[in-house]
Design a protein around this motif. Structure first.
Motif, PDB file in Angstrom:
ATOM      1  N   ASN A 751       0.832  -1.210   0.000  1.00  0.00           N
ATOM      2  CA  ASN A 751       0.000   0.000   0.000  1.00  0.00           C
ATOM      3  C   ASN A 751       0.865   1.257   0.000  1.00  0.00           C
ATOM      4  O   ASN A 751       0.558   2.239  -0.695  1.00  0.00           O
ATOM      5  CB  ASN A 751      -0.921   0.003   1.212  1.00  0.00           C
ATOM      6  N   ASP A 752       1.942   1.218   0.780  1.00  0.00           N
ATOM      7  CA  ASP A 752       2.831   2.382   0.801  1.00  0.00           C
ATOM      8  C   ASP A 752       3.489   2.591  -0.554  1.00  0.00           C
ATOM      9  O   ASP A 752       3.714   3.731  -0.977  1.00  0.00           O
ATOM     10  CB  ASP A 752       3.906   2.198   1.883  1.00  0.00           C
ATOM     11  N   THR A 753       3.795   1.482  -1.220  1.00  0.00           N
ATOM     12  CA  THR A 753       4.431   1.576  -2.540  1.00  0.00           C
ATOM     13  C   THR A 753       3.456   2.125  -3.573  1.00  0.00           C
ATOM     14  O   THR A 753       3.806   2.992  -4.387  1.00  0.00           O
ATOM     15  CB  THR A 753       4.939   0.193  -2.980  1.00  0.00           C
ATOM     16  N   LEU A 754       2.224   1.627  -3.551  1.00  0.00           N
ATOM     17  CA  LEU A 754       1.223   2.070  -4.525  1.00  0.00           C
ATOM     18  C   LEU A 754       0.857   3.538  -4.334  1.00  0.00           C
ATOM     19  O   LEU A 754       0.599   4.255  -5.312  1.00  0.00           O
ATOM     20  CB  LEU A 754      -0.034   1.195  -4.411  1.00  0.00           C
ATOM     21  N   THR A 755       0.818   3.955  -3.099  1.00  0.00           N
ATOM     22  CA  THR A 755       0.472   5.355  -2.830  1.00  0.00           C
ATOM     23  C   THR A 755       1.686   6.271  -2.877  1.00  0.00           C
ATOM     24  O   THR A 755       1.571   7.478  -2.652  1.00  0.00           O
ATOM     25  CB  THR A 755      -0.187   5.485  -1.435  1.00  0.00           C
TER      26      THR A 755
END
Length: 1144
Positions: A751-755
């Motif tokens: 999630n941190d990577t996608l955002t």
């Protein structure tokens, strides 16, 4: 002051001496003559008198027992001449000639010793001899210098018999030859009958009667006269200790008298009349060359006690003697003498808080001196040698320990029986382990006490049963260690369950280690290295339990130590290096058997019976408890969890696994094996090399089992725990299962990577270790419990012959996904989606293509690894197996756009625009079978896709044109037509587009409408780009280079160029290209007839995609122009509207 009541000789002056009716029958006037006779013999210079002959003393050819009936002859009249001899008495003549050697006849004392109470005359003679005050005066004359040297005797009051009593007590210190011989012979005479021992009868009169030990009437002779009464009382004394509730209690004064008699007879076995007569033949058989004195004959007989040739009567007498020694160590002359100085030095007999009876016990002496040895103090070699002998004696014969006889009677009767050489004791140990049923707690405590007293951990030779069982193993596996060294036991433990170990040794070793493991002090090496740490950390003091006041019991000390052995510096209070090494050694060895961990066995007894009763092989019980971790009781679960957590940090605790994995460790992990502590690197290395050729089945199973256990709690994976514990507490609180923690953290990272968060919430070191854990989990479906549980039935049905590991079961499920149950199918689909996003998690792909990745994709990002392999798939250097695996993954990707993350991203805007009707029907647990990709292919043919999406679809079209299996819709719709029409092409497996070409050529023969439609779509797609028609592209490659080199590919431009060249008579195309183009035109014409446009949009698409679109568009333009002109010309002919109508 001397103690005349403690077993000394009786003299007439003593009030305690018995009055006998026969005393007056031998005149006292004879005594000076006899005394003078003795003195003359003793005065012979440098030569022992005839009475000192050993054969005479032993009674060679003498009586066969104590029970000879007394003769009825009347006592002889006393002779007044100095030359009077007992041999001349008529009552003695016959016995003398029959029993005594001829050279003793002239010596009255030698005759007395030979005949020993055979006739009434001798009894009266000896009685008078010991009750005359003049006897003391003879002692004064013979022992003048000795009395002066022994101050205690010099101070005794004369005329009361105390002097002779004192000399007997100190006879071991008499150095004067004449005095020593005189006192020794007199002692022998007195010990021949209990009534001659000063005060003995008065002290024990009631006990003799109560125990029916024989007559005490003066002058009356019976079968017990020669030592049998004392033997009877001694038996009563030892039986009382063994059966206190059911046996007569001997009064304390008599007990002291019995023990004193035993003590005074400890240096010369002749003085123990019962044992002497019981063991005369055995002495000649086993100890013929052993000189009497200083307890040597006793020790020799003790050493041969369990020999087959030893008589039962002698064995029984020896056992009684040994039991008395167990009650009072002074009954052993050699032990008391050898250890006298050490006992005084270390104050072993000065404990004011302890009753004298306990202080005198052999067990207390052993514990006290062993404590001194363990504390590093010096104990003389002679004393240590004596201690070793008596420790071995206690281990050989359980009956010498009254507590065991008392409390273990039921176990012995029900399970063990009576055996020699320590076998009964080892049987009781086996019962204590639980191998034969439950054991009474008092019995187990008695066994533990005995093991502490004997301390076999310090010298394995003490345990005769173990020594004999393990002799061959010691000679082979432990021959480099000195005999008796404590490291021998450690060596045996290291070879437990190896090829060098024999079964009998294995059993004896585990039985002993069961008790050693329950008291850390019984491992001398561990105690030596860790005693200071134990005091500092665990608050224990001293070796000897009888004098310490520890806060925690001995069994808990080792648990305390090993909990601190693995602490980090930040956690504080670590063990010293030497102690930590020993704790780890001990922990490694005891982990071989769950019963060697007292805390584990105690807290898990119920769970072991419930879940693991059938697990009998080495190491299986702990594995079983770990397998059922969720089902265990709270206490057991906590203990097993702590031990498993330690294993993750130091996998060498699992010694069986390390042995099984030795080849792999030597080949691939030797650099981390030596530095295993506090890192967990060794297990990680074994996991990474689980499929090397050196890996055997046992090692692979063990490593996989530990991986499975790690899934139950993230703490069981040491490196993961240390790297991510802070992240888990912050991001995944209240989650314990490792698989759930991994999912939680992985989701956070994704999630941190996608955002595109600037600062990721999961730390760098945790992300790095998280990747390792994810890769390990991908190797075996069992490491993903959710997937495994949902697919158990499918595995049993579809993959029952497929082995776990190497992701083989997962691959089997993927290949049979159409037959999977919905729950399993959904989980497999999710797994494939994850693998396609992160190809590194695709274990089979990474394993099969490992070398190709190194060759082609070293610089590629992990996320793009599959794309890199696909791009190099058709390289001549590509490995065939890897190429096959890549094709499998392409087939999977083409079944659903969600499994192709690159396509999904590139076509993000196109998907809802062109394929919304298909997306609406999509389900999470099933593939779309290529419908979305087919939709995008058609839009590609219509040249309506965005550039990025068009590029991705072009690649898919190119690949699927070469291999029909990459087109799921074609394969599904033509599943019957392909085998019927194109069997040869399928069998060739050339993957050069021949199957598609076959279907195109047999378009008119295709009966299945769905298949026909797919082939027509292929034809339509090929008009948009020649690259998606590999056969045509190959045939026209040279013409494209010459005629269309300046025209960029895509959007049908090169195809239009070739069609124009075909119509241009000035251009000469290659024959194969010309033929293929003409075939395509016919196919397209048939396709147009077979699939007419369904609407204006389709018609437009057909025109725009037609090679003759310019002509068609021109004609359509001319038609529209003509219609417009006709409208202009004919419009004025229509009826005019009048002005009036307009004005209305």
């Amino acid at each position: 002051m001397a103690r005349p009541l403690a077993g000394a000789l009786c003299v007439a002056a003593s009030p305690d001496c018995p009055k006998m009716a026969a005393c007056g029958r031998v005149r006292l006037l004879l005594l000076p003559l006899i005394s003078l006779h003795v003195c003359l013999h003793l005065a012979q210079a440098g030569k022992p008198p005839a009475i000192g002959n050993r054969n005479a003393a032993d009674g060679v050819g003498g009586p066969q027992g104590d029970g000879a009936a007394p003769a009825a002859a009347a006592p002889a009249q006393p002779r007044r001449s100095a030359g009077w001899k007992l041999a001349e008495e008529e009552a003695c003549r016959e016995d003398l000639s029959r029993l005594c050697p001829k050279h003793t006849w002239n010596n009255n004392l030698a005759v007395l010793e030979c005949l020993q109470d055979r006739k009434e005359l001798l009894w009266n003679y000896k009685l008078n001899l010991t009750t005359d005050p003049k006897f003391e005066s003879v002692a004064v004359e013979v022992c003048k210098s000795t009395i002066t040297d022994i101050k205690e005797c010099a101070q005794e009051e004369r005329g009361k018999g105390y002097l002779v009593s004192c000399l007997v007590d100190h006879r071991t210190n008499i150095t004067e030859y004449q005095c020593n011989q005189y006192i020794t012979k007199m002692t022998s005479i007195v010990f021949s009958n209990y009534r001659l021992i000063c005060g003995f009868m008065d002290k024990c009169r009631d006990d003799i009667n109560a125990l029916h030990c024989g007559s005490i009437s003066a002058g009356e002779k019976d079968a017990h006269s020669q030592g049998e009464v004392i033997a009877c009382l001694e038996k009563g004394l030892v039986t009382e200790a063994e059966e206190p509730a059911d046996h007569y209690t001997i009064n304390e004064e008599c007990k002291k008298a019995i023990m004193r008699v035993a003590e005074l007879s400890s240096d010369d076995f002749h003085l123990d009349r019962h044992l002497y007569f019981s063991c005369r033949e055995d002495r000649e058989r086993f100890c013929e060359n052993t000189p009497a004195g200083e307890g040597r004959v006793y020790k020799c007989l003790f050493n041969h006690k369990f020999e087959d040739a030893m008589s039962e009567k002698c064995r029984d007498a020896l056992s009684t003697r040994q039991k008395l020694i167990a009650q009072d160590y002074k009954v052993s002359y050699s032990l008391a003498k050898a250890c006298k100085a050490d006992l005084r030095k270390y104050r072993c007999n000065q404990d004011g808080n302890m009753p004298r009876g306990r202080e005198a016990k052999l067990s207390y002496l052993l514990l006290c001196l062993e404590s001194s040895i363990h504390r590093g103090r010096t104990v003389s070699g002679d004393c240590q040698g004596e201690m070793l002998d008596y420790r071995r004696m206690l281990m050989e014969d359980f009956s010498l320990s009254p507590e065991i006889v008392l409390h273990c009677r039921g176990e012995i009767d029900n399970h063990c029986g009576l055996h020699h050489k320590g076998r009964t004791l080892h049987c009781l140990m086996r019962v204590a382990r639980g191998d034969k049923g439950p054991m009474d707690s008092l019995c187990q405590k008695a066994l533990q006490t005995l093991i502490q007293e004997t301390d076999p951990g310090a010298d394995y030779r003490i345990d005769r049963a173990l020594n004999e069982a393990c002799e061959s193993v010691i000679q082979t596996a432990c021959k480099h260690i000195r005999n008796g060294d404590p490291m021998v036991l450690s060596c045996l433990m290291e070879h437990l369950y190896t090829e060098k170990m024999v079964e009998d040794c294995e059993h004896r070793l585990l039985e002993l280690q069961y008790f050693i493991s329950r008291d850390w002090k019984l491992d001398p090496i561990l105690y030596k290295k860790c005693q200071n740490d134990a005091v500092r950390i665990c608050h224990t003091h001293g070796w000897n339990e009888t004098s310490e006041s520890d806060i925690m019991p001995s069994g808990a000390i080792f648990s305390c130590l090993y909990r601190h052995a693995y602490r980090t510096e930040e956690q504080g209070r670590r063990l010293s290096r030497d102690c930590r090494t020993e704790v780890q050694r001990t922990l490694h060895q005891r982990a071989l058997d769950v019963k060697l961990d007292p805390e584990l066995q105690r807290r898990c007894m119920t769970d072991l019976g419930k879940w693991c009763s059938e697990k009998t092989e080495a190491g299986q019980e702990l594995e079983c408890l770990q397998d059922h971790l969720e089902d265990l009781g709270a206490e057991c679960k906590n203990v097993v969890g702590n031990l498993t957590e330690l294993e993750s940090e130091d996998i060498q605790i699992d010694a069986l696994l390390i042995r099984a994995c030795e080849p792999v460790i030597q080949s691939h992990c030797h650099d981390v094996a030596d530095n295993q502590i506090d890192t967990g690197d060794l297990m990680e290395c074994l996991v990474l090399n689980k499929h090397q050729k050196e890996m055997n089945d046992k090692c692979a199973v063990g490593v996989t089992h530990f991986q499975l256990i790690q899934m139950k709690d993230f703490r069981f994976s040491y490196k993961f725990k240390m790297a991510c514990k802070d992240d888990v507490l912050k991001l995944c609180p209240n989650i314990k299962k490792k698989v759930d923690v991994v999912i939680c953290l992985s989701t956070t990272v994704r999630n941190d990577t996608l955002t595109e968060m600037k600062d990721q919430r999961v730390s760098v070191k945790c992300r790095r270790q998280l990747r390792v854990e994810e890769l390990e989990m991908s190797e075996d479906i069992r490491l993903e419990p959710d997937l495994f549980d949902n697919c158990k039935n499918d595995i049993r049905k579809l993959c029952q012959n497929v082995a776990f590991g190497n992701a083989q079961v997962i691959e089997c499920l993927k290949e049979n996904k159409k037959q999977l149950t919905s729950r399993c199918h959904q989980k497999v689909f999710k797994l494939q989606e994850t693998e396609m996003i992160d190809p590194e998690l695709d274990f089979q792909l990474i394993r099969v293509c490992k070398q190709m990745i190194r060759r082609f994709c070293t610089e590629a990002d992990a996320k793009n690894m599959l794309q890199c392999l696909i791009q190099n798939k058709n390289s001549e250097l590509m490995d065939p197996k890897c190429k096959q695996m890549i094709t499998k993954r392409q087939i999977t990707q083409n079944t659903d756009y969600r499994l192709n993350p690159v396509l999904r991203k590139a076509c993000k805007a196109d998907l809802p625009k062109f394929c919304q009707n298909i997306l609406i029907k999509a389900k999470d647990d099933s593939e779309l079978e290529g419908q979305v990709i087919s939709c995008l292919k058609l839009k590609y043919a219509d040249q309506r896709l965005s550039p990025d999406c068009e590029d991705q679809i072009r690649v898919i079209l190119q690949e699927s044109a070469l291999d029909y299996r990459l087109d799921p819709q074609l394969q599904m719709q033509c599943s019957e037509e392909i085998p019927r029409l194109c069997a040869e092409e399928v069998a060739a497996q050339e993957q050069t587009g021949q199957v598609e070409e076959c279907l195109k050529g047999n378009l008119l023969k295709i009966k299945h409408e769905g298949c026909k439609k797919e082939v027509l779509n292929i034809l339509k797609e090929s008009k948009a780009d020649i690259f998606v028609d590999p056969v045509l592209h190959t045939a026209c490659a040279l013409d494209i280079k010459h005629q269309c080199a300046s025209i960029p590919p895509g959007r049908g431009r090169q195809m239009s160029c070739l069609m124009e060249a075909l119509q241009d008579k000035r251009v000469r195309l290659q024959p194969e290209c010309k033929k293929r183009l003409q075939d395509r035109i016919e196919m397209w014409s048939y396709a147009a007839r077979a699939a007419p446009a369904d609407g204006f949009s389709d018609l437009t698409e057909e025109v725009l995609s037609s090679p003759a679109k310019n002509y068609i568009l021109s004609m359509m333009g001319m038609a529209i122009t003509l219609l417009f002109l006709m409208g202009l010309l004919c419009g004025r002919i229509t009826k005019r509207v009048t002005q009036q109508l307009k004005d209305r």
